[in-house]
Design a protein around this motif. Structure first.
Motif, short mmCIF file in Angstrom:
data_model
loop_
_atom_site.label_atom_id
_atom_site.label_comp_id
_atom_site.label_asym_id
_atom_site.label_seq_id
_atom_site.Cartn_x
_atom_site.Cartn_y
_atom_site.Cartn_z
N PHE A 23 -6.81 12.33 2.94
CA PHE A 23 -7.42 13.53 2.36
C PHE A 23 -6.69 13.85 1.05
CE2 PHE A 23 -8.06 13.67 6.89
CZ PHE A 23 -9.37 14.12 7.04
N SER A 24 -7.47 14.21 0.03
CA SER A 24 -6.90 14.54 -1.27
C SER A 24 -7.82 15.54 -1.97
CB SER A 24 -6.71 13.28 -2.12
OG SER A 24 -7.95 12.62 -2.30
N HIS A 25 -7.35 16.03 -3.13
CA HIS A 25 -8.17 16.96 -3.90
C HIS A 25 -9.30 16.21 -4.59
CE1 HIS A 25 -5.44 20.26 -3.17
NE2 HIS A 25 -4.41 19.50 -3.56
N SER A 26 -10.49 16.79 -4.57
CA SER A 26 -11.66 16.14 -5.13
C SER A 26 -11.88 16.56 -6.59
CB SER A 26 -12.90 16.49 -4.31
OG SER A 26 -14.09 16.05 -4.94
N PRO A 27 -12.39 15.67 -7.42
CA PRO A 27 -12.77 16.07 -8.78
C PRO A 27 -13.85 17.16 -8.80
CG PRO A 27 -12.67 13.67 -8.60
CD PRO A 27 -12.55 14.22 -7.22
N LEU A 28 -14.61 17.29 -7.69
CA LEU A 28 -15.63 18.33 -7.62
C LEU A 28 -15.02 19.70 -7.33
CD1 LEU A 28 -18.44 16.46 -5.59
CD2 LEU A 28 -18.18 16.68 -8.07
N GLY A 29 -13.75 19.76 -7.07
CA GLY A 29 -13.08 21.02 -6.81
C GLY A 29 -12.75 21.28 -5.36
N GLY A 30 -13.29 20.46 -4.46
CA GLY A 30 -13.05 20.67 -3.04
C GLY A 30 -12.16 19.59 -2.45
N LEU A 31 -12.67 18.92 -1.41
CA LEU A 31 -11.88 17.95 -0.65
C LEU A 31 -12.47 16.56 -0.84
CD1 LEU A 31 -9.59 17.56 1.47
CD2 LEU A 31 -11.37 17.77 3.23
N ARG A 32 -11.61 15.58 -0.97
CA ARG A 32 -12.01 14.18 -1.00
C ARG A 32 -11.52 13.51 0.29
NH1 ARG A 32 -11.17 9.95 -5.87
NH2 ARG A 32 -13.23 10.81 -6.40
N VAL A 33 -12.44 12.89 1.01
CA VAL A 33 -12.11 12.13 2.21
C VAL A 33 -12.33 10.65 1.90
CG1 VAL A 33 -12.58 11.75 4.65
CG2 VAL A 33 -12.84 14.03 3.67
N THR A 34 -11.26 9.85 2.02
CA THR A 34 -11.36 8.42 1.74
C THR A 34 -11.09 7.66 3.03
OG1 THR A 34 -10.54 8.77 -0.51
CG2 THR A 34 -10.48 6.52 0.33
N ILE A 35 -12.06 6.83 3.41
CA ILE A 35 -11.98 6.06 4.66
C ILE A 35 -12.07 4.58 4.29
CG2 ILE A 35 -13.03 5.56 6.89
CD1 ILE A 35 -14.20 8.41 6.80
N THR A 36 -11.10 3.78 4.74
CA THR A 36 -11.18 2.34 4.59
C THR A 36 -11.28 1.71 5.97
OG1 THR A 36 -8.78 2.05 4.63
CG2 THR A 36 -9.81 2.37 2.47
N LEU A 37 -12.14 0.68 6.08
CA LEU A 37 -12.36 0.00 7.35
C LEU A 37 -12.32 -1.51 7.12
CD1 LEU A 37 -15.44 2.12 8.52
CD2 LEU A 37 -13.09 2.38 9.32
N ALA A 38 -11.72 -2.22 8.07
CA ALA A 38 -11.68 -3.68 7.96
C ALA A 38 -13.06 -4.26 8.23
CB ALA A 38 -10.67 -4.26 8.96
N ARG A 39 -13.43 -5.28 7.47
CA ARG A 39 -14.78 -5.85 7.60
C ARG A 39 -14.87 -6.79 8.81
NH1 ARG A 39 -17.49 -7.38 1.90
NH2 ARG A 39 -19.29 -7.15 3.28
N ASN A 40 -13.72 -7.41 9.19
CA ASN A 40 -13.76 -8.36 10.32
C ASN A 40 -12.92 -7.83 11.46
OD1 ASN A 40 -15.34 -10.19 8.83
ND2 ASN A 40 -13.50 -10.94 7.78
#
Length: 453
Positions: free
Chosen positions: A436-453
């Motif tokens: 979770f981090s600050h979003s350029p839109l002014g709110g919250l940025r949620v970044t999710i990474t998932l393994a493909r295999n």
């Protein structure tokens, strides 16, 4: 027994055995060389004596470098001494020889014992049943051999002991840093992770061990901090969970007591009480189900995985958000499909939680941008909103995946307060990360990474 003492003893024993072997070998070689010289003198005297004139051995014996005794020996008469030699005690060095001894000595000099000591004897036939026998004492050679051997043994033991003392001193000095490491290891075992590093003059192997010990201390310290932090979180989690369970139980118990005590309640009051009981039991059910799911997610996964289209799940969620909030600007940037291997139910739950937070905790006109991208082995999903965002403390707590129950919010939104740890556990089970981090839109940025295999 200390290792340094053991090494010193082994070194001393090796030196004693080695020195004794060398001394014995040298003494034995000298002895054999001297006896070989005596044998050569005996054989030369026999070779120089004519069988027709055995008495000529007397003159030959006088020229020999070694004292020789000679006699004629016959089968049927007593020996005739030709040259007589005596020991220091006045005993003749010519032994009494049997026929077998005479025949045996014809093949080469043989050793035999007399009262005067050890002698070497050689014989040759002069015909008509007669034999010429010559002998020379080797007692002085044997005595010198025994003395040399004893001297070598004594010197070897003395030198070995001196060297062992020196080796023990050197080993003790070299092993002293190892003793410091042992003391440090004992302190580490009692929980003391502060230690003084060794001086650079220590042997390289011990310095490497010292560096490894420092690395181990760092790992142990980090593991201890993690354990302490984990226990703290667990206590907080158990306390919050107990509080969350206690609240609906208190409400349920209060209404049950009212229904049991008041037999003539107003129908509207009774209906409200039953509705409240139903709502609280549902809330407890949701909380217990989420606790069970969280426990299952933290175990080793054993459910089969299958192909899941992450883009399709997110497309459906953004469409739902547009329907729920027609005035909200929602953008979705993604390939047509993004297939990974995972569990569809858990991924559905993951993105449902994310969009539920956007739905409940942002204004209905706050913009939302969803971007899906991929690398060779990972899929990245970024969800930005223009809501109120989080404070830095809340964001830190959210990134740690901790539980923060909020009774009123959970009650109003239908949540259990376990959404964050469930989301983190789902992402970890799919080989990814959640931040979770600050979003350029002014709110919250949620970044999710998932393994493909």
């Amino acid at each position: 027994m200390r290792l340094s003492t053991r090494i010193a003893l082994i070194t001393a024993c090796a030196l004693v055995v080695g020195g004794t072997t060398i001394g014995w070998s040298a003494a034995l070689i000298t002895r054999n060389d001297s006896i070989s010289d005596v044998d050569a003198a005996l054989l030369d005297s026999l070779a120089a004596t004519s069988p027709d004139d055995p008495f000529s051995v007397v003159e030959i014996a006088q020229r020999s470098p070694y004292p020789l005794a000679a006699s004629l020996v016959f089968d049927d008469s007593a020996p005739i001494p030709l040259v007589t030699q005596f020991s220091r005690e006045g005993i003749s060095l010519m032994p009494d020889l049997s026929t077998a001894d005479i025949v045996d000595a014809q093949d080469g000099p043989r050793s035999t014992s007399t009262r005067g000591g050890l002698v070497r004897v050689a014989t040759t036939s002069i015909g008509d049943g007669g034999w010429l026998a010559v002998a020379s004492s080797v007692e002085s050679i044997e005595s010198r051999y025994r003395s040399t051997l004893a001297l070598a043994l004594g010197a070897s033991v003395t030198i070995a002991l001196l060297l062992a003392i020196g080796v023990a001193w050197i080993i003790t000095r070299q092993f002293r840093p190892l003793g410091a490491l042992v003391d440090s290891a004992r302190r580490i075992a009692t929980g003391t992770y502060v230690r003084e590093p060794l001086r650079r003059r220590a042997p390289r192997e011990i310095l490497e061990l010292d560096e490894s010990l420092d690395l181990m201390i760092g790992e142990l310290s980090a593991a201890m901090d993690t354990r302490i932090d984990s226990e703290r979180r667990m206590r907080e989690f158990l306390g919050d969970t107990a509080h969350e369970l206690r609240t609906p139980l208190t409400v349920i118990r209060g209404y049950v007591e009212i229904l049991q005590r008041e037999t003539s309640l107003d129908p509207d009051v009774r209906e409200r009480a039953l509705d409240r009981l139903d709502g609280e039991t549902r809330r407890m059910t949701r909380l217990l189900n989420d606790l069970l799911l969280l426990a299952q997610l933290n175990e080793t996964p054993n459910e089969p995985v299958q192909s899941v289209d992450v883009a399709e799940i997110l497309r459906a969620r953004t469409d739902d958000l547009r329907v729920q909030h027609p005035d909200r600007r929602v953008t979705f940037d993604s390939p047509d499909s993004m297939i990974i291997q995972g569990r569809p139910d858990l991924l559905e739950r993951l993105f449902a939680n994310v969009f539920a937070n956007v739905h409940h905790h942002t204004a209905h006109i706050a913009p939302v941008d969803v971007v899906v991208s991929a690398s060779t082995d990972m899929v990245s999903v970024t969800i930005d909103d223009g809501g109120g965002g989080m404070s830095d403390d809340m964001m830190k707590h959210a990134n740690e995946g901790g539980v923060r129950f909020a009774s009123e919010r959970a009650r109003s939104t239908g949540g259990s307060g376990l959404g964050l740890p469930i989301m983190h556990s789902i992402v970890r089970q799919h080989g990814g990360t959640l931040t979770f981090s600050h979003s350029p839109l002014g709110g919250l940025r949620v970044t999710i990474t998932l393994a493909r295999n």
